[in-house]
Scaffold this motif. Structure first.
Motif, mmCIF file in Angstrom:
data_model
loop_
_atom_site.group_PDB
_atom_site.id
_atom_site.type_symbol
_atom_site.label_atom_id
_atom_site.label_comp_id
_atom_site.label_asym_id
_atom_site.label_seq_id
_atom_site.Cartn_x
_atom_site.Cartn_y
_atom_site.Cartn_z
ATOM 1 N N ALA A 54 31.039 47.240 -6.378
ATOM 2 C CA ALA A 54 31.490 47.312 -7.778
ATOM 3 C C ALA A 54 31.394 48.734 -8.318
ATOM 4 C CB ALA A 54 30.660 46.359 -8.627
ATOM 5 N N LYS A 55 30.326 49.430 -7.954
ATOM 6 C CA LYS A 55 30.186 50.813 -8.407
ATOM 7 C C LYS A 55 31.289 51.698 -7.840
ATOM 8 C CE LYS A 55 27.280 53.638 -6.627
ATOM 9 N NZ LYS A 55 26.080 54.357 -6.142
ATOM 10 N N LYS A 56 31.603 51.522 -6.575
ATOM 11 C CA LYS A 56 32.670 52.306 -5.966
ATOM 12 C C LYS A 56 34.015 51.996 -6.614
ATOM 13 C CE LYS A 56 30.255 54.601 -2.973
ATOM 14 N NZ LYS A 56 30.113 56.079 -3.094
ATOM 15 N N ARG A 57 34.230 50.757 -6.962
ATOM 16 C CA ARG A 57 35.478 50.396 -7.616
ATOM 17 C C ARG A 57 35.593 51.073 -8.982
ATOM 18 N NH1 ARG A 57 34.709 45.362 -7.799
ATOM 19 N NH2 ARG A 57 35.558 44.897 -5.738
ATOM 20 N N LEU A 58 34.500 51.107 -9.734
ATOM 21 C CA LEU A 58 34.515 51.778 -11.040
ATOM 22 C C LEU A 58 34.709 53.285 -10.881
ATOM 23 C CD1 LEU A 58 31.673 49.926 -12.986
ATOM 24 C CD2 LEU A 58 34.132 49.750 -13.359
ATOM 25 N N GLU A 59 34.108 53.837 -9.854
ATOM 26 C CA GLU A 59 34.280 55.273 -9.633
ATOM 27 C C GLU A 59 35.742 55.611 -9.326
ATOM 28 O OE1 GLU A 59 31.525 56.224 -6.569
ATOM 29 O OE2 GLU A 59 29.775 56.309 -7.911
ATOM 30 N N LEU A 60 36.388 54.756 -8.536
ATOM 31 C CA LEU A 60 37.799 54.980 -8.246
ATOM 32 C C LEU A 60 38.648 54.863 -9.517
ATOM 33 C CD1 LEU A 60 38.177 53.048 -4.868
ATOM 34 C CD2 LEU A 60 38.119 55.516 -5.215
ATOM 35 N N GLN A 61 38.321 53.864 -10.344
ATOM 36 C CA GLN A 61 39.052 53.727 -11.596
ATOM 37 C C GLN A 61 38.802 54.932 -12.523
ATOM 38 O OE1 GLN A 61 38.000 49.965 -13.321
ATOM 39 N NE2 GLN A 61 39.015 48.754 -11.706
ATOM 40 N N GLN A 103 34.173 56.749 -20.936
ATOM 41 C CA GLN A 103 32.798 56.651 -21.410
ATOM 42 C C GLN A 103 32.204 55.268 -21.090
ATOM 43 O OE1 GLN A 103 32.902 57.614 -25.583
ATOM 44 N NE2 GLN A 103 33.295 59.805 -25.237
ATOM 45 N N ASP A 104 33.017 54.234 -21.310
ATOM 46 C CA ASP A 104 32.534 52.880 -20.989
ATOM 47 C C ASP A 104 32.257 52.728 -19.497
ATOM 48 O OD1 ASP A 104 32.750 52.232 -23.645
ATOM 49 O OD2 ASP A 104 34.739 51.296 -23.435
ATOM 50 N N MET A 105 33.165 53.263 -18.704
ATOM 51 C CA MET A 105 32.979 53.172 -17.251
ATOM 52 C C MET A 105 31.771 53.960 -16.782
ATOM 53 S SD MET A 105 36.834 53.226 -15.700
ATOM 54 C CE MET A 105 37.947 51.853 -15.979
ATOM 55 N N ASP A 106 31.532 55.082 -17.408
ATOM 56 C CA ASP A 106 30.335 55.841 -17.041
ATOM 57 C C ASP A 106 29.067 55.027 -17.298
ATOM 58 O OD1 ASP A 106 31.801 57.987 -16.199
ATOM 59 O OD2 ASP A 106 31.702 59.051 -18.120
ATOM 60 N N GLY A 107 29.061 54.332 -18.446
ATOM 61 C CA GLY A 107 27.903 53.478 -18.751
ATOM 62 C C GLY A 107 27.750 52.354 -17.742
ATOM 63 N N GLN A 108 28.876 51.731 -17.340
ATOM 64 C CA GLN A 108 28.817 50.647 -16.344
ATOM 65 C C GLN A 108 28.365 51.171 -14.983
ATOM 66 O OE1 GLN A 108 32.614 48.711 -16.312
ATOM 67 N NE2 GLN A 108 32.520 48.098 -18.457
ATOM 68 N N VAL A 109 28.851 52.344 -14.628
ATOM 69 C CA VAL A 109 28.437 52.921 -13.357
ATOM 70 C C VAL A 109 26.937 53.181 -13.343
ATOM 71 C CG1 VAL A 109 28.628 54.958 -11.895
ATOM 72 C CG2 VAL A 109 30.691 53.890 -12.808
ATOM 73 N N LYS A 110 26.397 53.703 -14.461
ATOM 74 C CA LYS A 110 24.963 53.956 -14.537
ATOM 75 C C LYS A 110 24.163 52.656 -14.442
ATOM 76 C CE LYS A 110 25.254 58.247 -17.211
ATOM 77 N NZ LYS A 110 24.932 58.937 -18.485
ATOM 78 N N GLN A 111 24.670 51.579 -15.073
ATOM 79 C CA GLN A 111 23.986 50.282 -14.974
ATOM 80 C C GLN A 111 23.987 49.778 -13.526
ATOM 81 O OE1 GLN A 111 25.858 47.602 -17.728
ATOM 82 N NE2 GLN A 111 25.016 48.606 -19.549
ATOM 83 N N LEU A 112 25.133 49.908 -12.864
ATOM 84 C CA LEU A 112 25.208 49.478 -11.469
ATOM 85 C C LEU A 112 24.298 50.309 -10.565
ATOM 86 C CD1 LEU A 112 29.056 48.823 -11.131
ATOM 87 C CD2 LEU A 112 27.211 47.143 -11.280
ATOM 88 N N GLU A 113 24.177 51.591 -10.862
ATOM 89 C CA GLU A 113 23.268 52.430 -10.088
ATOM 90 C C GLU A 113 21.822 51.980 -10.281
ATOM 91 O OE1 GLU A 113 24.039 56.376 -11.338
ATOM 92 O OE2 GLU A 113 25.797 56.648 -10.037
ATOM 93 N N GLY A 114 21.473 51.619 -11.539
ATOM 94 C CA GLY A 114 20.123 51.109 -11.792
ATOM 95 C C GLY A 114 19.870 49.802 -11.046
#
Length: 272
Positions: A54-61, A103-114
């Motif tokens: 999921a994190k990789k998918r958000l990073e691609l987006q 900005q929203d995706m950055d927040g989601q990526v940080k949550q997934l990293e946590g």
């Protein structure tokens, strides 16, 4: 009524628990627990893989939106240069919306990293626990097998095991049966000798015939014994039992002192 139901439920639970305890094998329980822990580890690893995916998918987006932001900014500049303020405004509005999404995706990526960090830490802890449990499991299984073998040897040596108990009961039953048959045989012999039971193997003789024959045999033995006593007591010569048709030899007699010597035998004449 409620108290009766509670007691019934308690008794059923106690019986069921006792049956489970008797059927439980510690080695099988340990192996099953180890398999369950391995299954949990697989679930954690699967969860880590899902979070990373999921994190990789958000990073691609995010990369795609960032490229779109750059494109919209370029289009806005071109519209301003072409004196198309309306087009420039549309491009800037889309750029602003894309930046908000970033900005929203950055927040989601940080949550997934946590979440990924937590899952990885949990995976490492679980792997450590599984490894420790595996070592402890093997030790417990070895101890249980040794204790089980010791119990079996002790039961076999002392005769308190289930198999030896069955063997002891079989031996005791055999002894009881043998004693019963011996007693029955003795009782039959006693009843047969006293005439209470008729011996069917004696042919056509009745009990009266057998008793008379026994009396006759006893009387004959008594007569012969009395005759022998009389002969021995009177000094009479005893007869020797000879084989075949030979006559019994006469016992030698000692000549008395006052008797005359016997005449010499006459000479026998032989025929020429």
């Amino acid at each position: 009524m409620a108290g009766l139901m509670q007691r019934t439920s308690l008794i059923v639970k106690a019986k069921f628990s006792k049956l489970l305890t008797r059927a439980e094998n510690p080695t099988e329980t340990l192996d099953y627990s180890y398999e369950q822990m391995l299954q949990q580890l697989q679930n954690v690893k699967r969860g880590v893989a899902d979070v990373v995916t999921a994190k990789k998918r958000l990073e691609l987006q995010t990369q795609s939106i960032e490229q779109n932001v750059v494109k919209l900014e370029t289009q806005a500049r071109q519209a301003v240069a072409a004196n198309r303020e309306d087009l420039a405004r549309q491009a800037l509005e889309r750029k602003t919306l894309a930046q908000t999404q970033l900005q929203d995706m950055d927040g989601q990526v940080k949550q997934l990293e946590g979440q990924q960090e937590k899952l990885v830490a949990a995976q490492q802890q679980l792997e450590t626990r599984i490894e420790s449990f595996r070592s402890q499991k093997e030790v417990l299984k070895a101890q249980y097998s040794a204790a089980e073998a010791q119990v079996k040897v002790g039961e076999a040596a002392t005769g308190i095991g289930q198999h030896m108990e069955d063997t002891g009961l079989a031996i005791q039953r055999a002894k009881d049966k043998t004693e019963e048959m011996q007693a029955r045989a003795s009782a039959i012999d006693e009843l047969t000798s006293t005439g209470a039971l008729e011996d069917f193997t004696a042919g056509d003789q009745t009990q009266l015939d057998r008793e008379l024959a026994q009396i006759s045999s006893t009387s004959q033995v008594d007569d012969e014994l009395a005759k022998l006593k009389a002969e021995v007591g009177s000094g009479a010569p005893q007869k020797e039992i000879a084989s075949g048709d030979a006559e019994p030899a006469a016992a030698p007699s000692t000549p008395a002192a006052d008797t005359e010597p016997a005449a010499p035998p006459a000479e026998e004449t032989t025929e020429s």
